[in-house]
Design an enzyme around this catalytic site. Structure first.
Site, short mmCIF file in Angstrom:
data_model
loop_
_atom_site.label_atom_id
_atom_site.label_comp_id
_atom_site.label_asym_id
_atom_site.label_seq_id
_atom_site.Cartn_x
_atom_site.Cartn_y
_atom_site.Cartn_z
N ARG A 145 39.08 49.18 44.35
CA ARG A 145 39.28 49.35 42.92
C ARG A 145 40.50 48.54 42.51
NH1 ARG A 145 40.49 55.67 43.05
NH2 ARG A 145 38.74 55.50 44.47
N THR A 146 40.74 48.45 41.20
CA THR A 146 41.93 47.76 40.72
C THR A 146 43.12 48.70 40.88
OG1 THR A 146 40.57 46.60 39.10
CG2 THR A 146 42.94 46.53 38.77
N LEU A 147 43.89 48.46 41.95
CA LEU A 147 45.06 49.30 42.19
C LEU A 147 46.27 48.79 41.41
CD1 LEU A 147 44.67 49.81 46.04
CD2 LEU A 147 44.01 51.38 44.21
#
Length: 247
Positions: A24-26
């Protein structure tokens, strides 16, 4: 022995699946800065620059961050560009599903804005947010609409909105000078004044802008252009003046 090997293999597979599932977009990598939006006499107008920053490096200079949504809406986004692309995919599916009903009705800006607030809040609750602040404007049946929502689902409607640095630097100008009966030319001039302030003060802003409008006739996104700038201000020439004894 076989059971042990199977157990070990299944465990490794579960571990791999777990890692894949957690992609995911961390942290936002390629980002866009402020988006400005306001109502004017005939509809809603938006503006944003076309810069895409990779960290602190201005890497991309032709990123379109304003898109038409369905027949009645415009969407502008600041923040992570890949998450904005994901949001556009969600909206493509939403508009396609709505069109399949073929009932003569179509989603207006208020419905799209409500949908986006649910999406952003839902993703925030899963600790997997979409790293964007969105501006959604449009007009349907003569009713102008303008709203914003951020990555944790906080949302509101107003006559003028801004994201990013624009929320701090441009909105005071809009509060002072915005009128409901602005013509298109006056609205563009006011937005350009705000964009110039952002260009001087926001390191992520670039001098390549797009303006878009939406009226009852539909959405128009104008070709990019640059503003005339002046860098001869004393504060720019000697930025440390008055700061003796600092670093």
């Amino acid at each position: 022995m076989a059971d042990s090997m199977f157990s070990s293999s299944a465990s490794a597979k579960d571990s791999a699946s777990s890692e894949i599932g957690s992609e995911r977009t961390l942290y936002p990598y390629v980002t866009g800065t402020s988006v400005l939006g306001m109502k004017y006499k005939d509809g809603v107008i938006m503006a944003a620059d076309m810069g895409g920053s990779y960290g602190s490096t201005l890497r991309y200079k032709s990123v379109e961050r304003i898109k038409p949504i369905g027949k009645h809406s415009l969407l502008g986004a600041s923040g992570e560009i890949s998450d904005f692309q994901e949001i556009l995919r969600y909206l493509d599916e939403l508009i396609l599903y709505d069109n399949m009903w073929d009932d003569g009705n179509s989603l207006g800006p208020k419905e799209v804005h409500n949908y986006l607030t649910r999406v952003m809040y839902n993703r925030r609750n899963k600790f997997n947010p979409l790293w964007n602040s969105l501006v959604l404007g449009g007009i349907k049946n003569g009713q102008k609409y303008l709203g914003t929502v951020n990555m944790i689902g906080t949302h509101y409607e107003d006559s003028h909105v801004a994201t990013g640095f624009g929320n701090h630097l441009a909105r005071p100008i809009l509060r002072a000078e915005w009128r409901e009966d602005l013509t298109f030319e006056e609205a563009v001039k006011l937005l350009e004044k705000c964009l110039l302030v952002l260009l001087y003060r926001d390191r992520s802003a670039i001098n390549k802008f797009q303006i878009a409008k939406i009226t009852e006739e539909g959405a128009t996104i104008f070709p990019p252009y640059a503003l005339k700038t002046f860098w001869g201000f004393a504060a720019f020439q000697n930025p440390t003046k008055g700061a003796e004894g600092s670093w």
